[in-house]
Motif scaffolding. Sequence first.
Motif, PDB file in Angstrom:
ATOM      1  N   ASN A 108      14.324 -22.932 -22.630  1.00  0.00           N
ATOM      2  CA  ASN A 108      12.908 -23.043 -22.820  1.00  0.00           C
ATOM      3  C   ASN A 108      12.248 -24.121 -21.733  1.00  0.00           C
ATOM      4  O   ASN A 108      11.271 -23.920 -21.174  1.00  0.00           O
ATOM      5  CB  ASN A 108      12.460 -23.173 -24.244  1.00  0.00           C
ATOM      6  N   SER A 109      12.995 -25.311 -22.041  1.00  0.00           N
ATOM      7  CA  SER A 109      12.385 -26.544 -21.273  1.00  0.00           C
ATOM      8  C   SER A 109      12.407 -26.122 -19.822  1.00  0.00           C
ATOM      9  O   SER A 109      11.561 -26.627 -19.137  1.00  0.00           O
ATOM     10  CB  SER A 109      13.385 -27.695 -21.424  1.00  0.00           C
ATOM     11  N   LYS A 118       8.627 -23.227 -21.108  1.00  0.00           N
ATOM     12  CA  LYS A 118       8.211 -22.753 -22.649  1.00  0.00           C
ATOM     13  C   LYS A 118       8.654 -24.167 -23.531  1.00  0.00           C
ATOM     14  O   LYS A 118       9.577 -24.909 -23.212  1.00  0.00           O
ATOM     15  CB  LYS A 118       9.334 -21.724 -22.907  1.00  0.00           C
ATOM     16  N   LYS A 119       7.929 -23.924 -24.897  1.00  0.00           N
ATOM     17  CA  LYS A 119       8.244 -24.750 -25.681  1.00  0.00           C
ATOM     18  C   LYS A 119       9.587 -24.848 -26.319  1.00  0.00           C
ATOM     19  O   LYS A 119       9.942 -23.935 -26.698  1.00  0.00           O
ATOM     20  CB  LYS A 119       7.117 -24.716 -26.832  1.00  0.00           C
ATOM     21  N   PRO A 120      10.460 -25.764 -26.469  1.00  0.00           N
ATOM     22  CA  PRO A 120      11.785 -25.716 -27.125  1.00  0.00           C
ATOM     23  C   PRO A 120      11.772 -25.418 -28.538  1.00  0.00           C
ATOM     24  O   PRO A 120      10.675 -25.605 -29.221  1.00  0.00           O
ATOM     25  CB  PRO A 120      12.385 -27.087 -26.765  1.00  0.00           C
ATOM     26  N   GLN A 170       9.631 -35.009 -25.555  1.00  0.00           N
ATOM     27  CA  GLN A 170       8.575 -35.466 -24.798  1.00  0.00           C
ATOM     28  C   GLN A 170       8.880 -36.385 -23.677  1.00  0.00           C
ATOM     29  O   GLN A 170       8.371 -37.351 -23.758  1.00  0.00           O
ATOM     30  CB  GLN A 170       7.326 -35.954 -25.552  1.00  0.00           C
ATOM     31  N   TYR A 173      18.432 -23.048 -26.208  1.00  0.00           N
ATOM     32  CA  TYR A 173      17.170 -22.827 -25.825  1.00  0.00           C
ATOM     33  C   TYR A 173      16.320 -24.110 -25.710  1.00  0.00           C
ATOM     34  O   TYR A 173      15.497 -24.305 -25.081  1.00  0.00           O
ATOM     35  CB  TYR A 173      16.720 -21.891 -27.074  1.00  0.00           C
ATOM     36  N   THR A 202      11.805 -25.751 -32.591  1.00  0.00           N
ATOM     37  CA  THR A 202      11.606 -26.819 -33.415  1.00  0.00           C
ATOM     38  C   THR A 202      12.746 -26.934 -34.553  1.00  0.00           C
ATOM     39  O   THR A 202      12.895 -28.106 -35.101  1.00  0.00           O
ATOM     40  CB  THR A 202      10.556 -26.819 -33.945  1.00  0.00           C
ATOM     41  N   TYR A 248      11.223 -32.597 -21.529  1.00  0.00           N
ATOM     42  CA  TYR A 248      12.483 -32.148 -22.210  1.00  0.00           C
ATOM     43  C   TYR A 248      12.225 -32.707 -23.725  1.00  0.00           C
ATOM     44  O   TYR A 248      11.463 -33.468 -23.830  1.00  0.00           O
ATOM     45  CB  TYR A 248      13.840 -32.691 -21.709  1.00  0.00           C
ATOM     46  N   TYR A 249      12.786 -32.449 -24.501  1.00  0.00           N
ATOM     47  CA  TYR A 249      12.639 -32.800 -26.152  1.00  0.00           C
ATOM     48  C   TYR A 249      13.362 -34.288 -26.177  1.00  0.00           C
ATOM     49  O   TYR A 249      14.229 -34.544 -25.730  1.00  0.00           O
ATOM     50  CB  TYR A 249      13.459 -32.107 -26.961  1.00  0.00           C
TER      51      TYR A 249
END
Length: 186
Positions: free
Chosen positions: A90-91, A95-97, A145, A86, A99, A142-143
């Motif tokens: 999600n990215s 959508k927000k990845p 930011q 995800y 946490t 992507y995570y």
Amino acid sequence: MKRTPFLAIVLLAFAFSAYAQDATKKDAAVKPADPESKVVLDSWNEIGRKLTAMAEDFPEDKYDFKPTPAQRSFAEQLLHAAGSCYFFTNSVMGKKPPTEDPKRDQYKSKADIVAFVKKAFADGAAAIQSKGEKGLMTEVVYYPQQKARVLDIAYGIIEHSGEHYGQLVVYYRLVGLVPPESRPQK
């Protein structure tokens, strides 16, 4: 002496036949490389298939096995690997990845975990397909930011999942079992 010409003809015919087969192979068109979207989708689906096979195969009474107290259990490894999908899905889908990893207490049974693993990889495959060939080269946030290409994120998750697959192979061996991929093929 009469056998010599016959033997020579047979050997010559065999050699010509082998030469003709080699020439035919050389004249055959070389198949072009598969499109990148097919290659990444095939890789994604393959690691998903392997993890799903393990999730379905491993005995439920051993799902909470840990090699050491500090390590994740078999179930937690599966949830972590599938949950990481995800970060990609999600990215890519805007959508927000997530946490954190999915929690074991949310997935109480083997059936719950198997369903989650299947869904996570199916959702990722659908995201890859939705992007198409050109979409794989687009950048998304992507995570943590930062921007990355869709293709690079997909391959990162495939590699990550493969690393956890390897860890799960060790779990199999520690409890005296043979992983599905290591068993003789029927």
